[in-house]
Design an enzyme around this catalytic site. Sequence first.
Site, mmCIF file in Angstrom:
data_model
loop_
_atom_site.group_PDB
_atom_site.id
_atom_site.type_symbol
_atom_site.label_atom_id
_atom_site.label_comp_id
_atom_site.label_asym_id
_atom_site.label_seq_id
_atom_site.Cartn_x
_atom_site.Cartn_y
_atom_site.Cartn_z
ATOM 1 N N LYS A 75 38.563 36.981 42.786
ATOM 2 C CA LYS A 75 37.380 37.426 42.063
ATOM 3 C C LYS A 75 37.716 37.522 40.577
ATOM 4 C CE LYS A 75 34.176 41.394 42.056
ATOM 5 N NZ LYS A 75 33.862 42.689 42.724
ATOM 6 N N SER A 151 29.141 43.127 43.941
ATOM 7 C CA SER A 151 29.500 42.237 42.853
ATOM 8 C C SER A 151 30.429 41.100 43.270
ATOM 9 C CB SER A 151 30.181 43.052 41.746
ATOM 10 O OG SER A 151 31.399 43.636 42.212
ATOM 11 N N SER A 175 30.676 46.782 46.650
ATOM 12 C CA SER A 175 30.791 45.385 46.250
ATOM 13 C C SER A 175 31.588 44.491 47.187
ATOM 14 C CB SER A 175 31.388 45.295 44.839
ATOM 15 O OG SER A 175 30.465 45.784 43.902
#
Length: 497
Positions: A75, A151, A175
């Site tokens: 990520k 996210s 997230s």
Amino acid sequence: MTPSEYDRYDGLGLAELVRTGQVTAAELCEAAIARAESLNPRLNAIVRPLYAAARQRAGAGLPVGPFSGVPFLLKDFGGYYAGVPHTSGSRALQNFVPAEDAELIRRFQAAGVNILGKTNTPEFALMGVTEPALYGPARNPWNVAHTPGGSSGGAAAAVAAGIVPLAGAGDGGGSIRIPAACCGLFGLKPSRGRNPTGPEQGEKWQGAAVEHILTRSVRDSAAMLDATQGPDAGAPYFLPAPVRPFLAEVGQPAGRLRIGFSLEHPLGRALHPECAAAVQAAARLLESLGHEVELVPLPFDGRAVATAFLMLYFGETGANIAALAHVLGRPARPTDVEPTTWLLGLLGRTYSAADFAAARHTWNDSARRMGRFHQQYDLLLTPTLAVPPLPVGALQPRPVERALLRVVNQFGLGGLIRRSGIVEKLAEQSLEKTPYTQLANLTGQPAMSVPLHWTAEGLPCGVQFVAPLGAEAVLFRVAAQLEQAQPWFDRRPAIVV
């Protein structure tokens, strides 16, 4: 290895093929890159391909570990990956390149994964959808008109599409669990302190944020947590080591558990019928597996949790914007970040230390409430989300709101906007879609989203389980039991079939 063959295996399955000489790490790398080049233009999941370096590593040899040779994505937020730009989804950080790996990234690499690139995330990981101005929206493989959540939305889209079997993710307010629910994946948020946050950070988001991975199989999540768990030097939290490896828990009898489930919306709003149906079906399945399942009221004050989380949200955004000066060489300006991000930072500066301390008291109160709940129930079962995956753009400011943001940001009117009550209204409208996940971040408990339901429109709709602090083993046992009773691994989006 053909793309369809590659997609049949989870991470441990691919690693076994490499270990036994049936395929090479280079062949896995090429299969993943081919899949990415075919699907990513429609998904926008990978925003920084690192294919040349991945090919070189695959040829040179990767560390021997549980995932040796397995393609993996990081990520673009959270742990630093040395020598690679770390944008956090923000144009202000486009040129920021960390010089040192985060400890968690070192442990990922020691497990043998081959890093293919970095995934899309909203600016500073602030949203439950992934639509940064810098890279544009990530899209859900089950329906590209819908969000993969956030996210860790880019990571979830890539795993759901079979580009990689597992990908790095982080969870400061849901997230990991939100995108898992949106994309039909297994997503576990570990306990506070289970995974390292060093070497530069002692805790993330005051301890609310933790990092782990998103997967299609339960055992991949367990095996990677075995590889990464444990404190690093200077860690502020310490959890007892698991009694046995988490992977050994997968397939072990779960016993007869007492599980309280709730269909209440923490903010008193209406719960979408599909999300209610997901929990009800999960409760029936658990009963059929021998567990004692009981409808209960929510054991926490949903509005107080939302208020405390928003205080954290505003304060950490303000701190992030102030910290940009170290990268930019000057104080940040409104044009450096997205308008909503700048407003959140303004709001963070309008609250006092006393306000923040009062909100932190809610964290402790919530932890005590959940402690009392777990004296009677082993697990809490809720929806992961209050609505199915939203259409892309559904949470973007409307034209009148964008105009208001420009005025507020230009003149620094955060205090005025706060007093008007508009912020609370907009924030509640956002949190009403994702009101269940923040609790575990404030209390530090482990929680997971399990993909047991799909809507009539074919969109995934996950359910959430929350366990006592340090009880990941219970979650893995239950998740594996559910995975066996109602398999989801071979249920694939049309885009990849």
